[in-house]
Design an enzyme around this catalytic site. Sequence first.
Site, PDB file in Angstrom:
ATOM      1  N   GLY A  30      24.714   8.091 -20.336  1.00 52.33           N
ATOM      2  CA  GLY A  30      23.420   8.686 -20.039  1.00 52.33           C
ATOM      3  C   GLY A  30      23.426  10.196 -19.883  1.00 52.33           C
ATOM      4  CD  GLN A  31      28.405  12.611 -19.390  1.00 55.23           C
ATOM      5  OE1 GLN A  31      28.806  13.728 -19.668  1.00 55.23           O
ATOM      6  NE2 GLN A  31      29.169  11.534 -19.409  1.00 55.23           N
ATOM      7  CE  LYS A  32      18.523  17.708 -20.051  1.00 55.96           C
ATOM      8  NZ  LYS A  32      18.009  18.619 -19.065  1.00 55.96           N
TER       9      LYS A  32
END
Lengths: 190, 201
Positions: free
Chosen positions: A69-71
């Site tokens: 889910g990291q940018k």
Amino acid sequence: MGLLTLLRKLKRNDREARLLVLGLDNSGKTTILKKLSEEDITHIMPTQGFNIKSLMQNEFKLNVWDIGGQKSIRPYWRNYFDQTDALIYVIDSADRRRMEETGVELGQLLEEDKLAGIPLLIFANKQDLLNALAAKDISKGLNLHTIRDRMWNIQACSAKTGEGLQEGMEWVVEKIDNTNAGAGEEEKAA
Amino acid sequence: MESKYDDDEEEVKSGDYGDSKGGDEDSEDEEAAVEREFKALLNTPLKGELAVSKDPMAQRIAEGFTINWMNMRDAENGEMMWESGEWGEKMWRKELKARIPADILSCRAVSREINFSSIEKMESFKLEQRIFFQGVCIEEWFFDFGFVIPGSTNSWQQIIEAAEESEMMTAEALSGNITIETSFYDGDYFIAKSLVRVFYV
């Protein structure tokens, strides 16, 4: 408890289902899936790609896709939308600072053609934390009641204690079970 | 990185995947090739085969591809039965030995997990897993990952319900005679293969 138990209860056979698990980084996606398999959750690292669980039982296959889910990874989410039967969106209920950000990401997902009409489960995770928002407050804050183009449900849970996980997964599996038992009227854009 | 291709281990046999796949040969040739490959598979002795592609594009992907670890669990309670440790690149240059408690055979469900990293992006990554008993393929699994994010680390965990007890062979009969071969492809391009021989102790 667990995904296997759920799978054993399914009526259908000879089919494959695909669940997609998304949410901001550190919302607890991987931990939820590990907890559902009774695995150790003390050393979970940020997911730098995908984690897939394939459960196979009586010719029925359930594939659960958990994408980081990291940018920097979010732009790649769309590569995993195809053939998805249900979306599980995980929210860190204690991360008030990023509540708006998670709402924006969810809103974008709900506008994706490839995810149109599929059931949506929102896990309001980390309920074990003191400052966690209640599921109904998250629901209000994110205007979930405006979702009218699909079945959806918000489930309070704690990946740490396991509370609420089974209930949430049961809802998802029941919904995809029903969707697929009916006529295949829902056309998925290729 | 370079040494990966230089230190030819005894166990490694380079397959001719790079030459036979990916080209636009006519279908009859392809069918014949598939047939040949299948026959070769049937005749594979005791162990499977380890191989690295000769195709330059596939080699670049292979160079940036690492199997980080593998493990096996009792899927009912998540208990770890075997972990490969950090073998890194050796994972697909050498046959691994897994010494697993014989108890695993009475597990109702077993989990096998494989963790891998890729420097390169892949568009249609897939895996083929074959279980051999005394060189005969007794089970096979295919999995399409599709897209692989450049610079990513990913895992695939497969949870399988065990066969009914009556169909089960004994630990003594199985031990040392079972190999699990996992091959990775990007589309038609063969990338890497790992091989684990299972001992029940």
